[in-house]
Enzyme design. Structure first.
Site, PDB file in Angstrom:
ATOM      1  N   LYS B  94       0.866  -1.172   0.000  1.00  0.00           N
ATOM      2  CA  LYS B  94       0.000   0.000   0.000  1.00  0.00           C
ATOM      3  C   LYS B  94       0.907   1.227   0.000  1.00  0.00           C
ATOM      4  CE  LYS B  94      -3.033   2.555   2.963  1.00  0.00           C
ATOM      5  NZ  LYS B  94      -3.406   2.683   4.378  1.00  0.00           N
ATOM      6  N   GLY B 155      -7.700   8.981  10.855  1.00  0.00           N
ATOM      7  CA  GLY B 155      -7.935   9.043  12.297  1.00  0.00           C
ATOM      8  C   GLY B 155      -9.089   9.941  12.707  1.00  0.00           C
ATOM      9  N   ALA B 181      -9.561   5.714   4.741  1.00  0.00           N
ATOM     10  CA  ALA B 181      -9.371   6.426   6.012  1.00  0.00           C
ATOM     11  C   ALA B 181     -10.625   7.212   6.358  1.00  0.00           C
ATOM     12  CB  ALA B 181      -8.181   7.371   5.913  1.00  0.00           C
ATOM     13  N   GLY B 182     -10.828   7.384   7.641  1.00  0.00           N
ATOM     14  CA  GLY B 182     -11.898   8.254   8.105  1.00  0.00           C
ATOM     15  C   GLY B 182     -13.139   7.526   8.575  1.00  0.00           C
ATOM     16  N   ASN B 203      -9.213   1.160  11.100  1.00  0.00           N
ATOM     17  CA  ASN B 203      -8.194   0.928  12.117  1.00  0.00           C
ATOM     18  C   ASN B 203      -8.566   1.661  13.405  1.00  0.00           C
ATOM     19  OD1 ASN B 203      -5.876   0.619  13.643  1.00  0.00           O
ATOM     20  ND2 ASN B 203      -4.544   1.736  12.277  1.00  0.00           N
ATOM     21  N   THR B 204      -8.470   3.015  13.361  1.00  0.00           N
ATOM     22  CA  THR B 204      -8.723   3.798  14.574  1.00  0.00           C
ATOM     23  C   THR B 204     -10.081   3.479  15.193  1.00  0.00           C
ATOM     24  OG1 THR B 204      -7.518   5.560  13.463  1.00  0.00           O
ATOM     25  CG2 THR B 204      -8.656   6.141  15.497  1.00  0.00           C
TER      26      THR B 204
END
Lengths: 381, 256
Positions: B94, B155, B181-182, B203-204
């Site tokens: 990635k 994040g 993300a997000g 993830n977060t």
């Protein structure tokens, strides 16, 4: 006495208006005008502005510390998750040409001076590396004769064999000197302004190269121009008005990040502690509550920045700060010269309050439900 | 026919890609099992060092997706990718090129350059990117195996702030589109899947939940639900104004 705002001839001057901006903004800052409603607004705002940051550092914020802590914890979790980085500092020399009236290493202090030979450094690095650490911060006193740039460069080259991440906390340098150390393997530079108040600064630094305020102020910019990937900011809280100094520190870091968006930004948050030169002259008004307030304000104002917590603080304080505001902690700290492999070769700069070794700190981090991280960096050179 | 996700010729049953950067390692296996993830990202700068090696915590049958976080330009991304392959992380990579320490937004231009180099070296390249159609097309031309647009800043847990632009990528780019993300909640993951993205990475949102195993499961279910809704075809969705009950073209007569 020499004018502390004038560069000496060997000091490189760069084009920058950041110092003027920081001084002007700090001059405007009156911590006493903020009330609880300003603080509440700051806690609730998505992207804190300068005014919010001022409110968070004001006396009015002290009664809302719990709410501020909740916001800061959220930011720390968001940006760092469970990760807590571990590193250790190594003093390779305590010779110093400066006369900082608050420091144990000050030139006229009657302490045992020493510096490590190349072999001794290697032994120290080896001993530290055996504890599992991957990140090291190399420190010296400020003496271009006893710990010249090449001497520091040699230590960085040696450290490169053992560590993925190398930072230096040494005297401010010119751009080509930073470029040289970067080429040796150092990627991070810490320079602390101690106090941002020029008058107080002049008072605490009566003589020696450190007397020149703007050269020290612009060190981070020179380091970035010289190729360093990250720079650290800090005030020694308690020297001047700690609220204003913390404000200046944050604004300084903010403006440097805006000018060099790729640079990684860190904060250290030391406060005055007992030391070898302590004559009780400096009134220590920064208690744990105020120290926490500063840590939380940094985290909320610049949530992406790395914040480390000093071993000057007691262990229970440090344990509670990680995951809340700090994302980085030192372990196995010795503040004399060397001391990881053999006995220390020189006296200590200050008194540490948390003597725990790496495995103890590692265990503590896990017990708090967090994850110790030994490396978060790939050296590119 | 099984509804499989194909990336670079590899097939996956799960459409949930797990980011590992913010976890405590001891939870890793439970999160992977509960989430049914078959692909897990790995920040190389965190790997292979210290007292605990993240690789020891990832089951062997999981496809590793090493990322190039820490790279500030194409050259550094290429270097980290090669290092990952040398360390035995496989061919997937990635690409993350980030040149801004504050917002952590990806640099699309440098990313395109890195894709060109790495795809020629046989990597299965999955670029993290700012959802821009022109950049995505260039990434496809450069040999990307999937496109990973951000839904919101890393994040931020803000969900699909870039919804409309991701939809454009889904409609126009013939590669798996993976929201990277997000994503802060399972419902946002579900919505992304309904829109037709091929997979979601998180993830977060999981790492910072109180019960990360259960949250991992919640994401798995949400992603599956969104996928099924997409495959079924969303029914008539009422817009702001109700549809007219009498035909607008009823006046037409069949004469010339």
């Amino acid at each position: 006495m020499k004018d502390h705002m004038v560069y000496a001839s060997n000091m490189e001057s760069i084009e920058s208006n950041i110092m003027d901006k920081v001084l002007a903004r700090t001059k405007e800052y009156d911590p006493s005008i903020y009330d609880e409603s300003d603080v509440k607004k700051a806690i609730g705002t998505d992207r804190p502005a300068f005014e919010d940051y001022k409110a968070l550092l004001s006396p009015a914020a002290e009664s809302l510390l719990e709410e501020i802590a909740a916001r800061a914890k959220k930011e720390t979790r968001r940006y760092f998750g469970n990760s807590v980085s571990i590193f250790t500092p190594l003093y390779i020399s305590n010779h110093c040409d400066n006369h900082c009236t608050y420091c144990g290493f000050s030139r006229n202090n009657d302490i045992v001076r020493g510096k490590l030979s190349r072999d001794e450094m290697e032994d120290e690095f080896k001993a530290i590396s055996e504890t599992g650490l991957e990140e090291i911060l190399i420190l010296t006193g400020e003496s271009r004769t006893e710990s010249g740039v090449e001497y520091i460069g040699d230590s960085v080259k040696t450290a490169k064999k053992y560590f993925s991440t190398i930072g230096v906390e040494v005297y401010p340098m010119n751009i080509d000197e930073y470029r040289y150390l970067n080429g040796c393997g150092a990627d991070f530079v810490s320079v602390y302004q101690e106090t941002y108040d020029p008058d107080m600064y002049a008072k605490y630094h009566p003589k020696g190269p450190k007397r020149v305020y703007p050269y020290r102020f612009n060190a981070q910019e020179r380091a970035i121009i010289g190729g360093m990937r990250g720079v650290s900011f800090g005030s020694l809280l308690g020297l001047g008005d700690f609220r204003k100094d913390a404000f200046s520190t944050g604004i300084h870091a903010h403006l440097v990040q805006q000018k060099y968006p790729h640079a990684e930004i860190s904060f250290s948050v030391p406060r005055m502690r007992p030391h070898n030169n302590d004559n009780g002259e400096i009134h220590n008004n920064v208690r744990e509550r105020q120290l926490l307030q500063v840590l939380l304000a940094y985290r909320i104002f610049m949530p992406f920045a790395s914040i480390n917590i000093s071993s000057r603080e007691r262990s229970a304080f440090r344990d509670n700060i990680i995951g809340l505001a700090a994302n980085k902690i030192s372990a196995g700290v010795k503040v004399g010269v060397g001391g990881h492999n053999k006995e220390e070769k020189g006296d200590e700069q200050f008194v540490i309050s948390d003597p725990r070794d790496v495995s103890e700190v590692h265990t503590m981090i896990l017990q708090r439900g967090l994850q110790p991280v030994y490396t978060d960096y790939i050296r590119m050179m | 026919m099984a509804d499989e996700l194909s990336i670079g010729g590899r097939r996956f049953n799960s459409r949930f890609i797990l980011g590992s950067g913010k976890f405590s390692l001891e939870f890793m296996r439970r999160v992977i099992d509960n989430g049914g993830a078959e692909m897990v990202t790995l920040a190389l700068r965190r790997a292979n060092a210290g007292k605990e090696n993240i690789l020891d915590h990832i089951p062997k049958d999981i496809t590793l997706l090493p990322n190039t976080s820490g790279a500030r330009n194409a050259q550094e991304a290429v270097r980290i990718a090669r290092l990952a392959r040398d360390l035995g992380c496989g061919d997937f990579v990635k690409i993350e090129v980030i040149n801004d320490s504050k917002y952590l937004l990806p640099d699309n231009q440098e990313t395109i350059k890195a894709i060109e180099i790495l795809s020629k070296e046989g990597f299965i390249v999955m670029p993290y990117m700012y959802p821009d159609l022109i950049a995505a097309r260039r990434m496809a031309d450069a040999g990307a195996a999937a496109i990973m647009p951000l839904g919101a800043p890393i994040g931020s847990n803000k969900g699909l702030l870039t919804r409309d632009f991701i939809k454009i990528l889904v409609d126009e780019v013939d590669l798996p589109i993976i929201v990277d993300a997000g994503i802060g909640r399972p419902s946002q993951a579900c919505e992304a899947m309904e829109m037709g993205v091929s997979a979601v990475m998180a993830n977060t949102a999981i790492a910072t939940s109180n019960d990360i195993a259960m949250m991992s499961k919640a994401f798995k279910l949400a992603i599956e639900a969104g996928r099924k809704a997409y495959l079924a075809g969303l029914g008539r969705v009422l817009e702001k104004e109700a549809e007219a009950s009498s035909p607008l073209t009823g006046f037409l007569e069949d004469r010339s």
